[in-house]
Every structure is written in structure tokens, then in C-alpha cells.
Design an enzyme around this catalytic site. Structure first.
Site, PDB file in Angstrom:
ATOM      1  N   PRO A  35       0.794  -1.236   0.000  1.00  0.00           N
ATOM      2  CA  PRO A  35       0.000   0.000   0.000  1.00  0.00           C
ATOM      3  C   PRO A  35       0.824   1.283   0.000  1.00  0.00           C
ATOM      4  CG  PRO A  35       0.119  -0.881   2.221  1.00  0.00           C
ATOM      5  CD  PRO A  35       0.853  -1.861   1.328  1.00  0.00           C
ATOM      6  N   GLU A  36       2.129   1.171  -0.235  1.00  0.00           N
ATOM      7  CA  GLU A  36       3.000   2.341  -0.151  1.00  0.00           C
ATOM      8  C   GLU A  36       2.556   3.498  -1.039  1.00  0.00           C
ATOM      9  OE1 GLU A  36       5.924  -1.125   0.706  1.00  0.00           O
ATOM     10  OE2 GLU A  36       4.039  -0.787  -0.369  1.00  0.00           O
ATOM     11  N   VAL A  37       1.969   3.171  -2.196  1.00  0.00           N
ATOM     12  CA  VAL A  37       1.581   4.214  -3.137  1.00  0.00           C
ATOM     13  C   VAL A  37       0.608   5.212  -2.515  1.00  0.00           C
ATOM     14  CG1 VAL A  37      -0.367   2.917  -4.138  1.00  0.00           C
ATOM     15  CG2 VAL A  37       0.822   4.635  -5.518  1.00  0.00           C
TER      16      VAL A  37
ATOM     17  N   LEU B 111       0.765   6.475   0.275  1.00  0.00           N
ATOM     18  CA  LEU B 111       1.540   7.447   1.041  1.00  0.00           C
ATOM     19  C   LEU B 111       2.499   8.225   0.146  1.00  0.00           C
ATOM     20  CD1 LEU B 111       2.489   5.291   4.180  1.00  0.00           C
ATOM     21  CD2 LEU B 111       0.556   6.853   3.919  1.00  0.00           C
TER      22      LEU B 111
ATOM     23  N   PHE C 274       4.704   6.735  -1.640  1.00  0.00           N
ATOM     24  CA  PHE C 274       5.954   5.999  -1.490  1.00  0.00           C
ATOM     25  C   PHE C 274       5.989   4.868  -2.519  1.00  0.00           C
ATOM     26  CE2 PHE C 274       8.836   3.369   1.402  1.00  0.00           C
ATOM     27  CZ  PHE C 274       9.935   4.160   1.162  1.00  0.00           C
TER      28      PHE C 274
END
Length: 259
Positions: free
Chosen positions: A134-136, A138, A140
Site C-alpha cells: 500500500p505504499e503508493v 503514502l 511511497f
């Protein structure tokens, strides 16, 4: 090593157990250091034939903890790169470990936690497990695991996982090659234990050569790969392990053949 991690060896299996259940086994610098130490310790122990990586509590690993995220947010470029290389070293230790490293995933394996599972040679998932990058969301990028992820699931699926940032169930993770086996919720730990005992019963030298060959083939052309395969084949043939196994087979007390 650290209170955040438990380490033990039983039945030729090294157990590396993340022990931050109140933090969903979130990663921080201390836990990453402890993981590296445990991997190095197990790699140097000739009695270890396989490694099991697991997490305490409801979740396998939720990624970086909040304090770690805050620390990362305040870093400059050079410090950020050095910090990222520390995580890269962890993934490298898993890949270069002479024994198979297996992740047993229950609950959530997200972001760096999903990366940790993905870096392992095999992944066993409880039926209720969820995986995701799920970094995207943020702003990231799951950059450190991308090199491994695209090899496991292919470019298109890796791109989808990274840019959508969705959490996917264990069954879907198995369909795309992120997970090897999905095990029932009831009896999950005993099923994992039985799998590890069976895995650890395999001749360790043959398993080590297989792992090294599989990853060393990456990036080689067909001809180069065949030459490397021939080298490994010759090493296996001349090992005491192989000669004993072949003799047992010829005497009628074993099964299997090699190529």
C-alpha cells in the site's frame, strides 16, 4: 539478539519469530538488525536444514512502525539511501542463505512485511491472510522488494500490485505466485510444522545447490544457464550425499532419479 525476536532450533529447523504482537510485528531498525543476526546465525549452523520465519499475534508483519515512518520522513537523500540499503541487505541475506527460508503468514503482511515474505523462498499462508504493497497511498514506492517481486509474479502483476496498492487475499496471492500454499485456519501452525519437518528431511547439500542454481540462473542466456547447470550437476554427482542416495536407490531401498 533482541526481545523483539525469538530464535530457536528444533528438528533441524531454525525458527525466527517476530515478537512485537502489540505493534503487529512492525519493522524498525532494531528488529531489522535482529533479523539479520538470526539469518547469519542460522546460515552458519550446520545442524539447520531449513528456516521458518513467522510472527506473533494476529499479523505476520504490518510493515514499518509509526516511529520508523516518522524517522524516515525526516531523512535527507544520503541518509535515506543508506537506510534503504540496510533493508536491501536483509533481503539479500534471505536469498543468499544456504537453506530454504519459509515465511508462515497469518493475518496481514503489508508493505515491508509483504516484502519480507516475498523475499523468502517459500510462502505458506493461512486462509485468512492478506497481502499488499500500500505504499503508493503514502506517495511511497515498494522499491526494495521490486527486484524480487517482478521475478516472482511477472512485470504486469508486479506493476498492478505496486501502483494500485490493494490488499489481496491469500487465494489470489497463490494464483499470482506470491504464495506457494494456502493452509486452513484450523491447524495452521501444526500444518506449517509438518511442512517444515518434511522440508528439513531433504538432503541439505542438494537443496542448497538447487537454491543457488535457481537464483544464479537469473539474467543468464540459455547456453550460459546450461553450462552453469552442468557445473552444479557435476558437483551434485560427486557429493557423498548423492552417492549414498544413488546406492540406496540401486539397492532397492529408495526412489527418485536426477538429471
Amino acid at each position: 539478539m533482541s526481545e523483539m525476536l525469538q530464535y530457536s532450533v528444533k528438528n533441524r529447523v531454525a525458527h525466527i519469530h517476530l515478537n512485537r504482537p502489540d505493534k503487529r510485528n512492525a519493522l524498525n531498525r532494531e528488529l531489522v538488525r535482529a533479523l539479520k543476526e538470526a539469518l547469519r546465525t542460522s546460515a552458519a549452523d550446520s545442524s539447520v536444514h531449513a528456516v521458518l520465519l513467522s510472527g506473533a499475534g494476529k499479523d505476520f508483519c504490518s510493515g514499518a512502525d509509526l516511529a520508523e515512518l516518522e524517522r524516515i520522513a525526516g531523512m535527507g537523500l544520503d541518509e535515506s539511501r543508506a537506510d534503504a540499503l540496510s533493508l536491501a541487505e536483509l533481503f539479500t541475506l534471505v536469498r543468499e542463505h544456504p537453506r530454504p527460508v519459509v515465511a508462515a503468514v497469518q493475518g496481514r503482511a503489508l508493505a515491508g512485511g509483504c516484502g519480507l515474505a516475498t523475499s523468502c523462498d517459500l510462502v505458506l499462508a493461512r486462509a485468512d491472510a492478506r497481502f499488499g504493497y500500500p505504499e503508493v497511498h503514502l506517495g511511497f514506492v515498494p522499491a526494495m522488494v521490486m527486484s524480487i517481486l517482478r521475478r516472482k509474479v511477472g512485470e504486469s502483476v508486479a506493476f498492478e500490485l505496486a501502483v494500485l496498492g490493494d490488499r489481496i487475499p491469500a487465494a489470489r496471492a497463490a494464483e499470482i505466485g506470491l504464495v506457494n500454499r494456502v493452509l486452513p485456519e484450523d491447524g495452521f501452525e501444526s500444518a506449517v510444522g509438518a511442512f517444515m519437518v518434511d522440508l528439513a528431511s531433504r538432503p541439505p547439500g542438494a537443496v542448497a545447490l538447487t537454491k543457488r542454481l535457481l537464483y544464479d540462473l537469473d539474467g543468464l542466456g540459455l547456453a550460459e544457464g546450461l553450462v552453469l547447470g552442468a557445473d552444479v550437476n557435476a558437483q551434485a554427482r560427486t557429493s557423498r550425499e548423492c552417492r549414498t542416495g544413488v546406492r540406496r536407490f540401486l539397492d532397492g531401498s529408495g526412489t527418485g532419479s536426477g538429471s
